[in-house]
Write a protein that holds these residues in place. Structure first.
Motif, PDB file in Angstrom:
ATOM      1  N   UNK A 283      -5.761   1.212   1.294  1.00 24.58           N
ATOM      2  CA  UNK A 283      -6.807   1.506   1.752  1.00 24.58           C
ATOM      3  C   UNK A 283      -7.437  -0.309   1.950  1.00 24.58           C
ATOM      4  N   UNK A 284      -7.611  -0.349   2.788  1.00 28.35           N
ATOM      5  CA  UNK A 284      -8.214  -1.832   3.344  1.00 28.35           C
ATOM      6  C   UNK A 284      -9.547  -2.107   2.800  1.00 28.35           C
ATOM      7  N   UNK A 285      -9.978  -2.929   1.278  1.00 22.45           N
ATOM      8  CA  UNK A 285     -11.059  -3.138   1.262  1.00 22.45           C
ATOM      9  C   UNK A 285     -10.879  -4.561   0.894  1.00 22.45           C
ATOM     10  N   UNK A 286     -12.721  -4.975   0.596  1.00 19.87           N
ATOM     11  CA  UNK A 286     -13.372  -6.779   0.860  1.00 19.87           C
ATOM     12  C   UNK A 286     -12.147  -7.566   0.355  1.00 19.87           C
TER      13      UNK A 286
ATOM     14  N   UNK B 217      -5.815  -4.841   1.341  1.00 24.01           N
ATOM     15  CA  UNK B 217      -4.914  -4.115   1.545  1.00 24.01           C
ATOM     16  C   UNK B 217      -4.333  -3.600   0.182  1.00 24.01           C
ATOM     17  N   UNK B 218      -4.638  -2.562  -0.096  1.00 25.33           N
ATOM     18  CA  UNK B 218      -4.292  -1.485  -1.055  1.00 25.33           C
ATOM     19  C   UNK B 218      -3.294  -0.616  -0.708  1.00 25.33           C
TER      20      UNK B 218
ATOM     21  N   UNK C 289       1.815   3.967  -8.277  1.00 19.44           N
ATOM     22  CA  UNK C 289       2.250   2.214  -8.409  1.00 19.44           C
ATOM     23  C   UNK C 289       1.413   1.668  -6.749  1.00 19.44           C
ATOM     24  N   UNK C 290       0.561   0.880  -7.518  1.00 19.33           N
ATOM     25  CA  UNK C 290      -0.186   0.028  -6.507  1.00 19.33           C
ATOM     26  C   UNK C 290      -0.010  -0.890  -6.510  1.00 19.33           C
ATOM     27  N   UNK C 291       0.339  -1.607  -5.190  1.00 17.66           N
ATOM     28  CA  UNK C 291       0.597  -3.088  -4.673  1.00 17.66           C
ATOM     29  C   UNK C 291      -0.721  -3.403  -3.844  1.00 17.66           C
ATOM     30  N   UNK C 292      -0.801  -4.801  -4.079  1.00 16.68           N
ATOM     31  CA  UNK C 292      -2.198  -5.040  -2.889  1.00 16.68           C
ATOM     32  C   UNK C 292      -1.545  -6.337  -2.347  1.00 16.68           C
TER      33      UNK C 292
ATOM     34  N   UNK D 295      -6.945  -6.747  12.794  1.00 15.96           N
ATOM     35  CA  UNK D 295      -7.978  -6.022  13.366  1.00 15.96           C
ATOM     36  C   UNK D 295      -8.550  -6.213  12.134  1.00 15.96           C
ATOM     37  N   UNK D 296      -8.058  -5.816  10.823  1.00 16.12           N
ATOM     38  CA  UNK D 296      -8.507  -5.071   9.469  1.00 16.12           C
ATOM     39  C   UNK D 296      -8.575  -6.889   9.068  1.00 16.12           C
TER      40      UNK D 296
END
Lengths: 462, 462
Positions: free
Chosen positions: A224-227, A230-231, A364-367, A454-455
């Motif tokens: 997920x790309x947010x603010x 990338x998560x 498991x979430x990495x940022x 581009x993100x």
């Protein structure tokens, strides 16, 4: 991974040829059903979301076809392996609406969600087993769960520091200090939303499969790309890596019976009844047999990262809770992954021994802070199911990516699609001279290539 | 940490002033009792070991005295904080004997241990709480447990690869291949021996404390140099770091209610009866109160690394399972560490709620391959209890170490003792201009400084 299902689930010579279906099979969910980023309506958890006006169409990535996406940032390709493709994918724009709060007399919050407020991008790969049903449901549902979870906390995400109370009101003057001391940031709310969304989606899949008499499970890898960040959330054995000119960074870890051995053994130690006297919790280098009785052999238990020797007793001759090595490792002789969605009804063949208590749906979430990264045009994230990583290492994929992007024109809008195709071809015994390996994958393979440049340019979309 | 016990265990305003002792107190174990590296004889688990001829005397590191050690490699100093010092230490030569195996008719192994076979070095720090008894028992017992565990596997450690069967006989021709595929090496047997030794020592302490009507627990940090490698095993909040000219490497992680939050919450989720309805499993930024009822506040549960918001219910107002921040964090309002030895009888005051189910006696083990390190004369490992790390960062300690060793003659045999003393003085408000901080520790502080160069030169001792 439909063709790989029997290979993946059963060891040669393993005692469990096939799990017993939980109930009568109905017709499977059609694999080619068009998917939309709002809920399909067939899922109870997505019903509410399906009424919302933020849908972006995404076609199902069925056999060998490229998945077109309106934003054009990502590509996914499936291998032509099976009639019903167990690899599924979804991607699209993620539209989070703002919830406005008012206070009623009884302190209940009145929630009004009038407008699109924060946008992001979403990519997801699901690698099914035991049929495509769970993977299809996940591809149709997870983004809705995630959007709902994000909308529930988006007010907190917009502040420099999430407030103790979502309303923003300070009940205690030192509340901001408590939040500060815990180090809670906006990204922790996204991580929490991803964790809760996976769990919610797992519940939805459990209900849907039970209602339709279907079975199966799937792994899930989500980006997920947010603010500006990338998560990457992973539950299973898919993988995402960042490839830059001078850097390769793995953004996810695999969750298999081997990598989660201690957690799984610990659970069997706590609840021995889960093994119904049919399995041994202990790990040995191989399955023991009569000749080993009375001898001291290498073993380890739940509390050990190291090894020791124990004298073999009769109970040690049972089939091991986790058996096999590497790709061949199986949980209860049945399953090759230890995290994912679905599998609520999965049992060891001819027994009532359930797999689900040993499985986690939590990712498991990495940022990755893309805005801090000084992103170059050639920097990409490669997400793929295990079919790719079984035959190509991170380094080999990075080599292929760099070589391809150097040799292709920067203004070609299709070059990232072509790169995804080329990576797949390299697993099929085509064009794989570059790696010097020539290994071939017989599993379904799905790949996303996400260009970070581009993100980063597009920013948060807020 | 006797003076620190009340500070460490109870939060200001916390609801639990003191745990109820499990039984009538007898006279405490004298803190100054001379210790030997073989079992003291008072511990059932050490009885067998005490008959063996490998003892090396080590004096107890009581108040403010330097611990002399025959090998001269290490120094430990305790702060002059309390009458009964809750910090305890042990160090010495570790002598492992070879066990020779013969087969009797019934396949039972006949074990003969005739000679000293493999030698290593052992250093250990124990930071007690609730009295010095557990720390003293651990300092008297753990090395015996470790030696026994190592002697049980030493045959396997001597081979290039540990054999499937300790006897070395091949029951199955492909046994070496199975061991190879699991990647099992000699160092895994040392890791396993350390893990099992901690567990065995915890059992011994539990029995000893119960028999003598005493209470208490302790953290344990152990370093073992064996076959060219340094093993660091940690259960608690002490720490070991490697300091080289251009490198600082932390060799252990701290285990506190904060760092093990998810494991502890998970246990309370699995066994809610452990909280007896008195505590809430959930984490909030601060303890909730009546004013928070009905509002949405930040929280996280066992499955979450991130945060989310939940509407506050009455049950959320209970005292939190883990409460406080950083140094102040407490498990069940009582304990500041989540791993260690002892505490078998520890209960939350005026309740029957036990702490022990939430505590692990298992250490995390890290391995430093000293022979691969191209060790320089100034390379040292600093082991210390939390009293040091509370006021000095890794970087500050490294700065002090480098500055001290540069300014002192290389042939001074006492310079590592002086370095340990200087580090302690820096926590006492003396000589701490070098760090520019001037923070003072009111806790007991113990420090070992282990010069790696002499270890590397001495080799495996085999």
């Amino acid at each position: 991974m439909s063709a790989g299902w029997f290979r993946r689930r059963f060891l040669p010579g393993g005692p469990f040829p096939e799990p017993r279906p939980a109930g009568p099979r109905s017709s499977p969910v059609p694999y080619h059903r068009p998917r939309f980023l709002r809920g399909s309506g067939s899922s109870p958890g997505a019903t509410d979301a399906s009424r919302r006006p933020d849908a972006r169409p995404v076609r199902s990535p069925a056999r060998g076809r490229t998945l077109p996406w309106n934003a054009g940032y990502a590509e996914v390709i499936n291998a032509e392996k099976s009639e019903f493709n167990e690899d599924q994918a979804a991607c699209g724009k993620l539209c989070i609406r703002r919830c406005e709060f008012g206070i009623e007399e009884d302190q209940e919050w009145l929630t009004v969600c009038p407008e699109e407020f924060l946008t992001g991008h979403y990519w997801a790969l699901f690698d099914g087993h035991g049929g495509p049903a769970a993977a299809i449901l996940a591809a149709n549902t997870l983004h809705s769960c995630l959007r709902r979870q994000l909308e529930a906390v988006v007010e907190g995400m917009m502040a420099p520091q999430p407030p103790m109370h979502l309303s923003g009101r300070c009940v205690c003057p030192s509340d901001p200090q408590f939040v500060e001391e815990k180090g809670i940031q906006a990204e922790d709310l996204v991580i929490g939303a991803l964790e809760n969304a996976f769990q919610e989606c797992d519940d939805v899949i459990g209900r849907e499969l039970e209602a339709s008499g279907q079975v199966g499970g799937c792994t899930a890898l989500v980006a997920v790309f947010l603010q500006g960040k990338l998560y990457v959330a992973n539950a299973g054995d898919s993988r995402a890596i960042l490839v830059r000119r001078h850097e390769i960074r793995q953004l996810s870890s695999e969750f298999t019976p081997e990598t989660e051995r201690q957690r799984i053994q610990q659970l069997a130690f706590t609840y021995p009844e889960l093994l119904a006297g049919e399995f041994t919790r202990l790990e040995f280098p191989r399955r023991l047999k009569g000749d080993d009785l009375g001898q001291k052999v290498l073993f380890r238990d739940h509390h050990m990262r190291g090894w020791s020797y124990k004298r073999v007793e009769k109970s040690d001759l049972k089939y091991p809770l986790i058996h096999g090595q590497g790709r061949q490792a199986r949980l209860l002789g049945t399953l090759a992954v230890s995290r994912g969605l679905g599998d609520h009804q999965l049992r060891v063949l001819d027994t009532d021994i359930q797999l689900k208590p040993f499985l986690l749906s939590i990712p498991q979430v990495t940022v990755l802070d893309v805005h801090q990264l000084a992103v170059q045009e050639e920097d990409v994230v490669v997400m793929a199911t295990d079919g790719l990583w079984d035959v190509l290492s991170n380094e080999q994929v990075a080599l292929l990516v760099r070589s391809f992007l150097t040799g292709n024109q920067k203004d070609d809008p299709h070059r990232f699609s072509e790169l995804a195709k080329m990576l797949i071809h390299n697993t099929q015994g085509k064009d794989n001279g570059a790696t010097g390996e020539g290994q071939v994958s017989y599993d379904d393979v799905s790949v996303f290539v996400i260009p970070l440049h581009s993100q980063a340019q597009e920013g948060s979309g807020h």
